[in-house]
Design an enzyme around this catalytic site. Structure first.
Site, PDB file in Angstrom:
ATOM      1  CG  HIS A  39      -1.575  -1.811  -7.630  1.00 46.33           C
ATOM      2  ND1 HIS A  39      -0.716  -1.868  -6.524  1.00 46.33           N
ATOM      3  CD2 HIS A  39      -1.209  -2.592  -8.165  1.00 46.33           C
ATOM      4  CE1 HIS A  39      -0.167  -2.187  -6.649  1.00 46.33           C
ATOM      5  NE2 HIS A  39       0.411  -3.145  -7.594  1.00 46.33           N
ATOM      6  CG  ASP A  43      -1.910  -1.269   0.883  1.00 45.07           C
ATOM      7  OD1 ASP A  43      -2.229  -1.339   0.475  1.00 45.07           O
ATOM      8  OD2 ASP A  43      -1.500  -1.587   2.340  1.00 45.07           O
TER       9      ASP A  43
HETATM   10  P1  GDP Z   1      -0.505   0.527  -3.532  1.00 47.17           P
HETATM   11  O1  GDP Z   1      -1.099  -1.272  -3.273  1.00 47.17           O
HETATM   12  O2  GDP Z   1       1.050   0.219  -3.317  1.00 47.17           O
HETATM   13  O3  GDP Z   1      -0.951   0.297  -5.068  1.00 47.17           O
HETATM   14  O4  GDP Z   1      -1.104   1.122  -3.233  1.00 47.17           O
HETATM   15  P2  GDP Z   1      -2.589   1.571  -2.637  1.00 47.17           P
HETATM   16  O5  GDP Z   1      -3.551   2.254  -3.851  1.00 47.17           O
HETATM   17  O6  GDP Z   1      -3.290   0.298  -2.148  1.00 47.17           O
HETATM   18  O7  GDP Z   1      -2.835   2.810  -1.609  1.00 47.17           O
HETATM   19  C1  GDP Z   1      -2.387   3.850  -1.844  1.00 47.17           C
HETATM   20  C2  GDP Z   1      -3.274   5.115  -2.146  1.00 47.17           C
HETATM   21  O8  GDP Z   1      -2.806   6.237  -1.867  1.00 47.17           O
HETATM   22  C3  GDP Z   1      -4.299   4.764  -3.187  1.00 47.17           C
HETATM   23  O9  GDP Z   1      -5.505   5.573  -2.818  1.00 47.17           O
HETATM   24  C4  GDP Z   1      -3.843   6.238  -4.548  1.00 47.17           C
HETATM   25  O10 GDP Z   1      -4.687   6.844  -5.363  1.00 47.17           O
HETATM   26  C5  GDP Z   1      -2.921   7.549  -2.437  1.00 47.17           C
HETATM   27  N1  GDP Z   1      -1.655   8.073  -2.977  1.00 47.17           N
HETATM   28  C6  GDP Z   1      -1.459   8.068  -3.184  1.00 47.17           C
HETATM   29  N2  GDP Z   1      -0.221   8.168  -3.379  1.00 47.17           N
HETATM   30  C7  GDP Z   1      -0.389   9.330  -3.174  1.00 47.17           C
HETATM   31  C8  GDP Z   1      -0.036  10.824  -2.667  1.00 47.17           C
HETATM   32  O11 GDP Z   1       1.181  11.619  -2.850  1.00 47.17           O
HETATM   33  N3  GDP Z   1      -0.970  11.538  -2.304  1.00 47.17           N
HETATM   34  C9  GDP Z   1      -1.789  10.636  -1.765  1.00 47.17           C
HETATM   35  N4  GDP Z   1      -2.680  12.184  -1.096  1.00 47.17           N
HETATM   36  N5  GDP Z   1      -2.454   9.943  -2.094  1.00 47.17           N
HETATM   37  C10 GDP Z   1      -1.697   9.516  -2.379  1.00 47.17           C
END
Ligand code: GDP
Length: 422
Positions: A40, A12
């Site tokens: 994701h 995440d």
């Molecule tokens: P992944 O499984 O590693 O892709 O991560 P997730 O999707 O589970 O969690 C990342 C969350 O953070 C998602 O809801 C993204 O839209 C959000 N996100 C990613 N980068 C940023 C950021 O720089 N700022 C903010 N506010 N949200 C972000």
């Protein structure tokens, strides 16, 4: 160019968001391990998408997307995920999605087995997402699974499935359960009609692409601390989440990534059970969870949150072989006046800097240092030099502590909300 994008911590970290951004510069995006147990989240001009199985390049029109042999695929889930994206206007055809004939099929009885085991464990549970991932990987290594390629040779399918069902029923009978051969065959037939056109030898495609000088982005699920061999056992996933598995899990064991971009969140979060040394509780924890919207993409479960954990992150960078890192969610830390950083662990009265064997983690206390906060919205900033001084210092501090250069910094969930460090 062969690059892997991997998680450095518990998952995440925002890998999907970074792959969606980077995919523009790559011809091919490959998911090389895991199943639909994590999600994701990607936000771009087409909307908000939760991807459990599909590679994050699927949202770019010209990208070829590959689901590699290292993956475990629940056919029903994949069919529904494809449908959901198509409804939002994403084009998915056998031209832009290729599924390895060697990827393993996650069957309904794997999900059932996962749920029965989690119920048996009760309070001792390891935080399974109940999606069959542990049982299907277990069966894979016992050589008792079906591969996607089996869908293409249905003259042999019935014999294979009946032996598997007979074997599994030995286990299920202990729970007073029974699975029917006919229902498994029907399930396979239904989804095979939809998915068979996507099934192919992904190794051939990648080798040809490599010869033609095309660029490949390997996309991992979860993070280093969830790796089945190098993670915080038993609170890990059942696959290899590391960059060095990228070639093997994609269909080209002979090709390893040349660069490895490790994704690190500006603070920590962790879904499910297990030791989490820098965890924050109470008011600060709630503030961070709400500011960061820390709820699981696949399950909706509230995530545990904490200060960035330097010993764990250094370990993640080491085992991933990260050549650079991207920091995500820096904007979220605007919620704090002072930024907590777990720089070391205290273990039996001594400060330690290295991540210890998992059994010792429960005895570790976080050693927290506070850095000055910036308390202002930074989500519109696109240049390092425009960041508040305290945010710049935080990033430089992390770079020094982690011993790895930061390349990208994400300050929002939208595709363009990022800046380059230099
Ligand atoms: P992944 O499984 O590693 O892709 O991560 P997730 O999707 O589970 O969690 C990342 C969350 O953070 C998602 O809801 C993204 O839209 C959000 N996100 C990613 N980068 C940023 C950021 O720089 N700022 C903010 N506010 N949200 C972000």
């Amino acid at each position: 160019m062969r690059t892997a994008v991997v998680g450095i911590n518990w998952g995440d970290e925002g890998k999907g968001r970074m792959v969606d951004l980077l995919a523009e510069s790559y011809d091919i995006v490959v998911r090389y391990q895991g199943g639909n147990n994590a999600g994701h989240t990607v936000v771009n001009e087409k909307g908000k998408f939760i991807l459990n199985l599909l590679p994050s390049g699927i949202l770019r029109d010209s990208t070829i997307n590959i689901m590699g042999p290292g993956m475990v695929i629940d056919l029903k889930h994949l069919t529904e995920e494809i449908e959901r994206l198509k409804e939002k206007g994403v084009s998915i055809t056998p031209d832009n999605l290729k599924i390895s004939d060697r990827a393993t099929i996650c069957l309904p009885y794997h999900v059932m087995q996962d749920c029965l085991e989690e119920d048996r464990l009760k309070g001792k549970k390891f935080g399974s997402t109940r999606r069959g991932i542990g049982p299907v990987y277990g069966d894979k290594y016992m050589k008792k699974t079906l591969k996607m390629g089996d869908l293409l040779y249905d003259d042999q399918l019935k014999t294979k499935v009946s032996d598997l069902v007979e074997w599994k029923n030995l286990l299920f009978s202990a729970y007073g359960e029974k699975i029917e051969l006919s229902s498994i065959l029907e399930w396979l037939k239904k989804y095979s009609m939809i998915l068979s056109p996507f099934v192919t030898n992904t190794g051939d495609i990648l080798r040809k692409a490599e010869k033609e000088g095309k660029s490949i982005l390997f996309e991992a699920q979860l993070g280093a601390l969830r790796d089945v061999d190098y993670g915080i056992l038993p609170y890990t996933t059942s696959s290899t989440t590391l960059a060095s598995y990228a070639g093997i899990g994609s269909g080209v064991p002979e090709l390893t990534p040349i660069s490895v971009i490790g994704i690190v969140k500006a603070y920590s979060s962790c879904v499910g059970e297990g030791p989490f040394v820098s965890e924050m509780f109470g008011e600060d924890g709630n503030l961070l969870r709400e500011a960061g919207g820390e709820y699981g993409a696949a399950t909706g479960r509230p995530r545990r949150v904490g200060a960035i954990d330097i010993p764990a992150t250094k370990y993640g960078i080491l085992v991933q072989g990260a050549t650079e890192i991207a920091i995500t969610k820096l904007d979220i830390l605007s919620c704090f006046k002072q930024i907590p950083v777990c720089t070391q662990y205290e273990l039996e009265g001594k400060l330690i800097s290295d991540f210890p064997y998992p059994s010792l983690l429960n005895k570790c206390q976080p050693h927290i240092e506070y850095l000055e906060g910036w308390s202002q919205d930074i989500s519109d900033i696109r240049k390092f030099s425009d960041l508040p001084e305290a945010a710049q210092s935080y990033l430089l501090f992390l770079e020094k502590e982690l011993g790895c250069k930061i390349n990208y910094v994400s300050v929002g969930k939208e595709r363009d909300q990022y800046l380059k460090m230099r």
